[in-house]
Design an enzyme around this catalytic site. Structure first.
Site, PDB file in Angstrom:
ATOM      1  CD  GLN A   1      41.927  15.462  30.019  1.00 25.60           C
ATOM      2  OE1 GLN A   1      42.055  14.964  31.121  1.00 25.60           O
ATOM      3  NE2 GLN A   1      42.139  14.797  28.903  1.00 25.60           N
ATOM      4  CE  LYS A   2      41.183  21.666  35.126  1.00 30.09           C
ATOM      5  NZ  LYS A   2      41.663  21.469  36.485  1.00 30.09           N
ATOM      6  CG  ASN A   3      32.006  18.882  30.501  1.00 27.22           C
ATOM      7  OD1 ASN A   3      31.342  17.916  30.866  1.00 27.22           O
ATOM      8  ND2 ASN A   3      31.470  19.939  29.947  1.00 27.22           N
TER       9      ASN A   3
END
Lengths: 323, 331
Positions: A113-115
């Site tokens: 999700q953070k990429n």
């Protein structure tokens, strides 16, 4: 899906033409663990390919393998993108299946999700797909569906929001966006990203004509409903302030709403510091009511938002100095 | 819970980072290594241990990330050049007074080529646009003393783009229309400060609205978040705090509570600072925790420059002392 990686690049006939290029680590030899070995082998073969400027289908195989282990490696993503674009131009165009690429990205995005590299790459792929105008409508619908799925997991993911706004603006896909925001706010009325998108959509699609009165009134009602559910929701009050400022309506047009949540004559009944904040601005603008503005700011400093007492006192000081 | 700064532990922690080459983590963070060096080096300078990383090896590593053909720097040897790492590399060299070690003209050329017609900068040749990259570009050029005479760079255009990222709530986002975010505010306000146009770009009311948004980020536990309704985090504490310092509104937050919050995020055993209490420390949160404490006037730390996140004595010497109007005086 991408072709799965070989068990060993060194033993696989489709890779044996390459001489792997290990990383030059100088005088610090690696004490390798098993997983690192798999990673360094794949990297060594990618380096060998990059050194030859090779843009063939097997690049997709080895980069998918590395990205699976390390999705933040931006250089690997860039080489994959170059390869896709190059394959599209070549006789081997079928090897660059952009629909398959998007499915590959969907799977990764849901797990990481953070990429943000995934989303940059997605823009490149979608731009390439847009070269076929007859497919754009369907593609934009599917892209919206996928970002909706991402928002169901995290409605505030900044990368996904940036992508969504890019998509909407790039393809003028404004239709349905207000309803989409309504849905997000129904699920979480405090979602600041959704409020921001609301502002983006309401004013983004209007162009030069501006927003009509009926839209402004509808939007004020949306805020009224939202603060009824959660009076202490900064996002809704900020949206209201931004909306009124943008269309040039005075803050005093919502004085009644503010007093509902911040009755100055009955401080025990105050349920929103943000309403108090707005009231302070409304009364500061009226010479004869400056005392009320100061009262609102004093209530904020002493009782409703003491962690920011210095800020509220500063504002009270400005009003007193002007008096 | 630690109530004081554990300086010796933090120094040891940072020195140990480059010795873990047998760990997978080390390889999986290769794509941000050069920034990691900048975070570690800046931490050590703020902790008054400026020589704790070997100077010659540091220079050699920066040079190994340099691409002579383009003039940009990548995160590690063999990684493509990018503005983020170009800035980190220049910050490292500036901090250790070694800017003469690479071809600065070529770096300026690299940065110049990344500006787009709308004034924004791309992070690399692939065109990813983000208001952060305007900051990276102007910061790099100013450290090289080339802000005013970089060929084909329009500082005015860059400023115009940053101002289009200003939102109705007073904050700045990643692109025009994007949600306000503390990290983007730091870079946008920083870019305007470096360009020397902040004061004439925003009205007093706009600055107050921005300050309002920023100080609203402080939560009852003292920490700051990066957006409304998000969790507190040490790195956001820095981005909010530095922005407040840049606009002269630092006193609007509760200093003691924030100091306690940052100190509570220290790893008391192995050193380093985490995003939140009890989480694993990393060098990124370590530098921003230390820089935050420095801005808050915590005893024993070197003064940090809120615009550059570098030791103030370095930026004074390289940048501010050369300005006709000493902008740093107004910080």
């Amino acid at each position: 899906m991408n072709q799965p990686p070989p068990d060993s690049y060194a033993l696989d006939p489709s890779w044996t033409d390459l001489v792997p290029l290990p990383q030059d680590d100088g005088e610090h030899p690696l004490a390798q663990i098993a997983y690192t070995e798999e990673y360094s082998e794949a990297m060594s073969y990618l380096r060998a390919i990059m050194a030859k400027n090779e843009y063939t289908p097997r690049v997709l195989q080895v980069t998918a393998h590395i990205i699976e282990m390390n999705p933040a490696h931006y250089t690997v993503w860039l080489y994959r993108a170059k390869t896709l674009l190059s394959l599209l131009q070549s006789d081997d165009g079928a090897a660059a299946d952009l629909g398959r690429e998007l499915r590959f990205l969907n799977d990764l995005a849901l797990r990481h999700q953070k990429n943000y590299q995934i989303w940059n790459h997605r823009q490149t792929v979608v731009e390439a797909m847009a070269a076929a105008p007859e497919l754009v409508g369907q593609m934009v619908r599917e892209e919206k569906q996928f970002t909706n799925a991402m928002f169901r997991r995290d409605g505030k993911n900044y990368h996904v929001w940036s992508y969504r706004q890019w998509l909407v603006r790039r393809f003028a896909a404004w239709a349905g966006e207000v309803e989409f925001v309504d849905g997000l706010l129904a699920a979480d009325v405090r979602n600041n990203s959704a409020w921001n998108h609301r502002y983006f959509v309401i004013f983004g699609q209007q162009g030069e004509e501006g927003v009509g009165d009926e839209v402004v009134e509808r939007e004020v009602r949306v805020v009224e409903d939202a603060v009824f559910i959660a009076p202490q929701n900064a996002s809704a009050w900020n949206y209201l302030r931004g909306l009124l400022g943008k269309v040039g309506r005075p803050l005093s047009s919502v004085e009644g709403l503010c007093l509902t949540y911040a009755p100055l004559d009955n401080p025990d009944a105050i349920t929103s510091s943000h309403a108090l904040d707005l009231l302070a601005d409304i009364y500061a603008g009226r010479k004869e009511e400056r005392a009320k503005a100061i009262k609102a700011l004093e209530l904020l400093a002493a009782r409703y938002d003491p962690i920011r007492a210095n800020y509220w006192n500063y504002r009270a000081g400005i009003i007193k100095a002007a008096a | 819970m630690a109530s004081t700064l554990l300086t010796p532990k933090h120094v040891t922690y940072i020195q140990s980072l480059d010795t873990k080459r047998d760990r997978l983590d080390y390889h999986l963070t290769e794509h941000l290594r050069l920034s990691g060096i900048y975070w570690g080096l800046t931490s050590l300078h703020l902790l008054n241990h400026p020589t704790a990383l070997p100077r010659s090896e540091t220079i050699a590593f920066v040079k190994s990330c340099y691409h002579p053909s383009s003039g940009g720097l990548g995160a590690s040897p063999g990684h493509d050049p990018h503005l983020l790492y170009t800035l980190s590399g220049i910050q490292v060299l500036a901090t250790i007074n070694a800017l003469d070690e690479i071809d600065c003209d070529k770096v300026v050329e690299y940065v110049s080529k990344l500006q787009n017609p709308d004034g924004s900068f791309s992070g690399d040749e692939w065109g990813e646009v983000d208001s952060r990259f305007v900051y990276c570009a102007l910061n790099t050029l100013s450290l090289l003393g080339r802000l005013d005479d970089a060929p084909s760079v329009s500082v005015e255009g860059a400023v115009g783009f940053v101002l289009r990222c200003l939102n109705a709530d007073g904050g700045f986002g990643m692109a025009p229309g994007a949600e306000s975010h503390a990290g983007q505010i730091f870079t946008c306000v920083g870019a305007l400060k470096i360009a020397g146009v902040f004061e004439k770009s925003l009205s007093e009311d706009q600055v107050n609205l921005l300050g309002d948004w920023l100080c609203e980020r402080q939560l009852p536990n003292g920490g700051l978040n990066g957006r409304p309704e998000k969790l507190e985090d040490v790195c956001y504490s820095w981005w909010v705090l530095s922005s407040m310092a840049m606009i002269g509104r630092l006193h609007w937050i509760d200093r003691e509570k924030l100091v306690d919050f940052i100190l509570s995020c220290q790893d008391e055993e192995n050193g380093g600072i985490a995003d939140r209490k009890g989480n694993v420390a990393d060098v990124f949160h370590t530098v921003f925790g230390l820089a935050g404490l420095s801005l808050l006037g915590y005893e024993g730390l070197k003064e940090v420059d809120p615009v550059y996140c570098m030791p103030k004595e370095v930026t004074d010497k390289i940048v501010w002392n050369h300005r006709k109007t000493p902008t740093s005086q107004s910080l």
